[in-house]
Write a protein that holds these residues in place. Structure first.
Motif, short mmCIF file in Angstrom:
data_model
loop_
_atom_site.label_atom_id
_atom_site.label_comp_id
_atom_site.label_asym_id
_atom_site.label_seq_id
_atom_site.Cartn_x
_atom_site.Cartn_y
_atom_site.Cartn_z
N GLU A 47 -69.33 6.13 73.90
CA GLU A 47 -68.97 7.33 73.10
C GLU A 47 -69.78 8.46 73.02
N HIS A 48 -71.27 7.79 72.88
CA HIS A 48 -72.33 8.74 72.63
C HIS A 48 -73.17 9.28 73.81
N GLY A 49 -72.67 8.74 74.71
CA GLY A 49 -73.14 9.22 76.09
C GLY A 49 -74.47 8.36 76.50
N GLN A 50 -74.63 7.47 76.01
CA GLN A 50 -75.58 6.64 76.39
C GLN A 50 -75.46 5.68 77.44
N SER A 51 -74.30 5.34 77.50
CA SER A 51 -73.93 4.23 78.85
C SER A 51 -72.74 4.81 79.65
N ILE A 52 -72.59 4.24 80.47
CA ILE A 52 -71.34 4.65 81.42
C ILE A 52 -70.52 3.23 81.67
N THR A 53 -69.34 3.65 82.07
CA THR A 53 -68.44 2.62 82.27
C THR A 53 -68.30 2.59 83.96
N ILE A 54 -68.07 1.27 84.47
CA ILE A 54 -68.07 0.92 85.79
C ILE A 54 -67.01 -0.04 85.88
N PHE A 55 -66.12 0.39 86.89
CA PHE A 55 -65.21 -0.56 87.17
C PHE A 55 -65.38 -1.27 88.45
N VAL A 56 -65.14 -2.71 88.42
CA VAL A 56 -65.55 -3.49 89.74
C VAL A 56 -64.06 -4.06 90.18
N SER A 57 -63.92 -3.75 91.30
CA SER A 57 -62.75 -4.11 92.08
C SER A 57 -62.75 -5.53 92.68
N ARG A 58 -61.78 -6.41 92.62
CA ARG A 58 -61.68 -7.48 93.30
C ARG A 58 -60.67 -7.63 94.01
N LYS A 71 -63.91 -3.89 83.73
CA LYS A 71 -64.62 -2.76 83.32
C LYS A 71 -65.66 -3.40 82.82
N VAL A 72 -67.06 -2.75 83.12
CA VAL A 72 -68.26 -3.31 82.73
C VAL A 72 -69.04 -1.89 82.39
N ILE A 73 -69.61 -2.22 81.13
CA ILE A 73 -70.59 -1.00 80.41
C ILE A 73 -71.90 -1.24 80.78
N VAL A 74 -72.72 -0.43 81.27
CA VAL A 74 -74.00 -0.48 81.39
C VAL A 74 -74.81 0.83 81.07
N ILE A 114 -72.96 -16.16 94.74
CA ILE A 114 -72.01 -14.85 94.96
C ILE A 114 -72.86 -13.71 95.21
N TRP A 115 -74.15 -13.67 94.67
CA TRP A 115 -74.94 -12.18 95.10
C TRP A 115 -75.58 -12.63 96.49
N LYS A 116 -75.62 -13.95 96.91
CA LYS A 116 -76.24 -14.12 98.24
C LYS A 116 -74.93 -13.90 99.47
N THR A 117 -73.81 -14.11 98.97
CA THR A 117 -72.52 -13.96 99.70
C THR A 117 -71.94 -12.56 99.86
N TYR A 118 -72.11 -11.78 98.73
CA TYR A 118 -71.50 -10.30 98.53
C TYR A 118 -72.42 -9.64 97.87
N ASN A 119 -72.28 -8.24 98.45
CA ASN A 119 -72.68 -7.08 97.98
C ASN A 119 -71.70 -6.28 97.13
N LEU A 120 -72.52 -5.34 96.13
CA LEU A 120 -71.52 -4.44 95.67
C LEU A 120 -71.69 -3.12 96.40
N ASP A 121 -70.43 -2.52 96.60
CA ASP A 121 -70.21 -1.52 97.65
C ASP A 121 -69.69 -0.21 96.75
N PHE A 122 -70.15 0.96 96.87
CA PHE A 122 -69.75 2.21 96.25
C PHE A 122 -69.55 3.07 97.54
N ASP A 123 -68.34 3.48 97.88
CA ASP A 123 -67.93 4.60 98.75
C ASP A 123 -68.82 4.27 99.91
N CYS A 129 -66.94 -2.29 94.59
CA CYS A 129 -65.98 -3.48 95.12
C CYS A 129 -66.92 -4.39 95.60
N PHE A 130 -66.64 -5.64 95.90
CA PHE A 130 -67.41 -6.66 96.41
C PHE A 130 -67.28 -6.59 97.75
N LYS A 131 -68.16 -6.66 98.60
CA LYS A 131 -68.03 -6.70 100.02
C LYS A 131 -68.98 -7.59 100.82
#
Length: 149
Positions: free
Chosen positions: A53-64, A71-74, A109-118, A141-143
């Motif tokens: 809400e203060h603009g210090q973090s962003i919301t990212i959606f991870v689709s499976r 919904k992940v906040i970083v 998981i991280w050895k088998t899958y990558n995170l994919d953005f567009d 998404c996981f790829k």
């Protein structure tokens, strides 16, 4: 004030804990900023939501594949490694809330899958997510990784 202390001393620890949790749930459910959070919220989730809400973090959606989106906040300056840790933390909370007692090997998981953005693979853990163009409310998404022969 004395009456409050008398009541507090007559109740057991479990009863005080239950009363405190119910009052917190009521307060959170009536707050417009925090109302979308689960009733068994932890301190970290409250701080994350406030940071969004203060603009210090962003919301990212991870689709499976066939599962609901996570919904992940970083923080805005998070690295890919930070994002992966946040996904693991959020997913373990999700499993706790749904009652599953499963041990997940995130190393596998991280050895088998990558995170994919567009179509862009987030493969460098030390690189910031902003360098890949990931912004607020982006969907990753996981790829499955390809085997190199």
């Amino acid at each position: 004030m004395d009456q409050l202390e008398d009541v507090a001393s007559s109740l057991s620890h479990d009863e005080l804990l239950e009363i405190t949790q119910s009052v917190l749930c009521t307060l959170i459910s009536h707050d417009s900023l925090l109302s979308e959070l689960p009733p068994d919220i932890i301190h970290e989730e409250i701080l994350s939501q406030i940071a969004v809400e203060h603009g210090q973090s962003i919301t990212i959606f991870v689709s499976r594949e066939s599962e609901p989106r996570l919904k992940v906040i970083v923080p805005q300056t998070a690295t890919v490694g930070d994002l992966k840790k946040a996904i693991a933390r959020h997913f373990s909370l999700h499993l706790q809330r749904t009652g599953y007692k499963v041990k997940i090997s995130w190393k596998y998981i991280w050895k088998t899958y990558n995170l994919d953005f567009d179509g862009i693979i987030l493969d460098d853990n030390s690189n910031t997510i902003d360098n890949y163009g990931v912004g607020n409310k982006a969907t990753l998404c996981f790829k499955k990784k390809r085997k190199i022969k």
